[in-house]
Design a protein around this motif. Structure first.
Motif, PDB file in Angstrom:
ATOM      1  N   ILE A   3      -3.124  30.950  16.556  1.00 33.75           N
ATOM      2  CA  ILE A   3      -1.987  31.845  16.754  1.00 33.75           C
ATOM      3  C   ILE A   3      -2.151  32.477  18.133  1.00 33.75           C
ATOM      4  CG2 ILE A   3      -0.933  34.003  16.018  1.00 33.75           C
ATOM      5  CD1 ILE A   3      -1.469  33.160  13.138  1.00 33.75           C
ATOM      6  N   ILE A   4      -1.119  32.376  18.948  1.00 32.69           N
ATOM      7  CA  ILE A   4      -1.159  32.909  20.307  1.00 32.69           C
ATOM      8  C   ILE A   4      -1.022  34.432  20.268  1.00 32.69           C
ATOM      9  CG2 ILE A   4      -0.093  32.850  22.599  1.00 32.69           C
ATOM     10  CD1 ILE A   4      -1.315  30.182  21.772  1.00 32.69           C
ATOM     11  N   PHE A   5      -0.037  34.928  19.527  1.00 30.90           N
ATOM     12  CA  PHE A   5       0.085  36.360  19.313  1.00 30.90           C
ATOM     13  C   PHE A   5       0.888  36.644  18.059  1.00 30.90           C
ATOM     14  CE2 PHE A   5       2.838  35.238  22.960  1.00 30.90           C
ATOM     15  CZ  PHE A   5       4.081  35.349  22.380  1.00 30.90           C
ATOM     16  N   GLU A   6       0.679  37.844  17.512  1.00 33.80           N
ATOM     17  CA  GLU A   6       1.394  38.346  16.351  1.00 33.80           C
ATOM     18  C   GLU A   6       1.899  39.740  16.696  1.00 33.80           C
ATOM     19  OE1 GLU A   6      -0.415  37.248  12.275  1.00 33.80           O
ATOM     20  OE2 GLU A   6      -2.119  37.574  13.621  1.00 33.80           O
ATOM     21  N   ALA A   7       3.043  40.120  16.145  1.00 38.31           N
ATOM     22  CA  ALA A   7       3.587  41.446  16.423  1.00 38.31           C
ATOM     23  C   ALA A   7       4.561  41.834  15.311  1.00 38.31           C
ATOM     24  CB  ALA A   7       4.285  41.463  17.772  1.00 38.31           C
ATOM     25  N   GLU A   8       5.062  43.039  15.413  1.00 41.03           N
ATOM     26  CA  GLU A   8       6.070  43.538  14.482  1.00 41.03           C
ATOM     27  C   GLU A   8       7.337  43.796  15.271  1.00 41.03           C
ATOM     28  OE1 GLU A   8       6.732  47.377  11.560  1.00 41.03           O
ATOM     29  OE2 GLU A   8       4.706  46.701  12.014  1.00 41.03           O
ATOM     30  N   HIS A   9       8.485  43.555  14.641  1.00 41.90           N
ATOM     31  CA  HIS A   9       9.776  43.765  15.298  1.00 41.90           C
ATOM     32  C   HIS A   9      10.731  44.407  14.308  1.00 41.90           C
ATOM     33  CE1 HIS A   9      12.974  43.117  18.176  1.00 41.90           C
ATOM     34  NE2 HIS A   9      13.711  42.581  17.231  1.00 41.90           N
ATOM     35  N   ILE A  10      11.631  45.244  14.801  1.00 45.83           N
ATOM     36  CA  ILE A  10      12.682  45.841  13.972  1.00 45.83           C
ATOM     37  C   ILE A  10      13.965  45.084  14.274  1.00 45.83           C
ATOM     38  CG2 ILE A  10      14.025  47.910  13.496  1.00 45.83           C
ATOM     39  CD1 ILE A  10      11.516  49.518  14.229  1.00 45.83           C
ATOM     40  N   CYS A  14      19.939  44.782  10.914  1.00 46.38           N
ATOM     41  CA  CYS A  14      19.718  45.517   9.660  1.00 46.38           C
ATOM     42  C   CYS A  14      18.683  46.634   9.786  1.00 46.38           C
ATOM     43  CB  CYS A  14      19.349  44.569   8.526  1.00 46.38           C
ATOM     44  SG  CYS A  14      17.682  43.874   8.636  1.00 46.38           S
ATOM     45  N   GLN A  15      17.998  46.722  10.917  1.00 47.46           N
ATOM     46  CA  GLN A  15      17.017  47.775  11.211  1.00 47.46           C
ATOM     47  C   GLN A  15      15.767  47.739  10.319  1.00 47.46           C
ATOM     48  OE1 GLN A  15      17.410  49.773  13.997  1.00 47.46           O
ATOM     49  NE2 GLN A  15      19.092  48.342  14.293  1.00 47.46           N
ATOM     50  N   LYS A  16      15.513  46.618   9.646  1.00 50.60           N
ATOM     51  CA  LYS A  16      14.290  46.465   8.850  1.00 50.60           C
ATOM     52  C   LYS A  16      13.214  45.825   9.716  1.00 50.60           C
ATOM     53  CE  LYS A  16      16.612  46.039   4.420  1.00 50.60           C
ATOM     54  NZ  LYS A  16      16.846  45.203   3.250  1.00 50.60           N
ATOM     55  N   SER A  17      11.972  46.254   9.500  1.00 55.98           N
ATOM     56  CA  SER A  17      10.884  45.702  10.297  1.00 55.98           C
ATOM     57  C   SER A  17      10.292  44.470   9.609  1.00 55.98           C
ATOM     58  CB  SER A  17       9.804  46.751  10.528  1.00 55.98           C
ATOM     59  OG  SER A  17       9.175  47.073   9.324  1.00 55.98           O
ATOM     60  N   ASP A  66      18.840  37.279   8.229  1.00 54.66           N
ATOM     61  CA  ASP A  66      19.003  36.024   8.954  1.00 54.66           C
ATOM     62  C   ASP A  66      19.667  36.180  10.326  1.00 54.66           C
ATOM     63  OD1 ASP A  66      18.338  33.289   8.973  1.00 54.66           O
ATOM     64  OD2 ASP A  66      20.432  32.760   8.592  1.00 54.66           O
ATOM     65  N   TYR A  67      19.731  37.394  10.840  1.00 51.62           N
ATOM     66  CA  TYR A  67      20.269  37.622  12.177  1.00 51.62           C
ATOM     67  C   TYR A  67      19.272  37.100  13.211  1.00 51.62           C
ATOM     68  CZ  TYR A  67      22.032  40.096  16.275  1.00 51.62           C
ATOM     69  OH  TYR A  67      22.522  40.395  17.511  1.00 51.62           O
ATOM     70  N   GLU A  68      19.783  36.428  14.246  1.00 54.34           N
ATOM     71  CA  GLU A  68      18.898  35.919  15.286  1.00 54.34           C
ATOM     72  C   GLU A  68      18.623  37.019  16.314  1.00 54.34           C
ATOM     73  OE1 GLU A  68      18.279  31.890  17.597  1.00 54.34           O
ATOM     74  OE2 GLU A  68      20.142  32.880  18.199  1.00 54.34           O
ATOM     75  N   ASN A  69      17.406  37.513  16.299  1.00 53.80           N
ATOM     76  CA  ASN A  69      16.966  38.539  17.232  1.00 53.80           C
ATOM     77  C   ASN A  69      16.477  37.876  18.511  1.00 53.80           C
ATOM     78  OD1 ASN A  69      16.606  41.387  15.732  1.00 53.80           O
ATOM     79  ND2 ASN A  69      16.321  39.708  14.288  1.00 53.80           N
ATOM     80  N   ARG A  70      16.880  38.429  19.640  1.00 54.66           N
ATOM     81  CA  ARG A  70      16.431  37.965  20.960  1.00 54.66           C
ATOM     82  C   ARG A  70      15.904  39.185  21.706  1.00 54.66           C
ATOM     83  NH1 ARG A  70      21.230  33.761  22.695  1.00 54.66           N
ATOM     84  NH2 ARG A  70      20.946  32.431  20.876  1.00 54.66           N
ATOM     85  N   PHE A  71      14.645  39.110  22.101  1.00 59.60           N
ATOM     86  CA  PHE A  71      14.022  40.257  22.750  1.00 59.60           C
ATOM     87  C   PHE A  71      12.894  39.795  23.646  1.00 59.60           C
ATOM     88  CE2 PHE A  71      12.097  39.486  18.651  1.00 59.60           C
ATOM     89  CZ  PHE A  71      10.741  39.571  18.880  1.00 59.60           C
TER      90      PHE A  71
END
Length: 76
Positions: A3-10, A14-17, A66-71
């Protein structure tokens, strides 16, 4: 499969993490036969990661809506 990296995203919708990861997916050859690594179970995997120096553009679908998040993500 490292695994190159792991993180958390909101999620932007829907504002769920949720936790997500990006890993190095590669094939190994042993005795002329390809050995393909399996995808880690139970992980939300980014489907596109574009490196731009030490910042990465990430695309991942939210496991809740199922929203596609781009960040952008900066690896520590």
């Amino acid at each position: 499969m490292p695994i190159i990296f792991e993180a958390e995203h909101i999620c932007e919708k829907c504002q769920k993490s949720f936790n997500w990861c990006y890993f190095d997916f590669f094939r190994r050859h042993r005795n002329g036969v390809s050995d393909v690594d399996t995808i880690p179970n139970g992980k939300n995997i980014a489907h596109h990661v574009y490196p731009r120096g030490n910042v990465y553009s990430v695309e991942i679908n939210c496991p809740h809506c199922d929203y596609e998040n781009r960040f952008d993500y900066q690896k520590n």
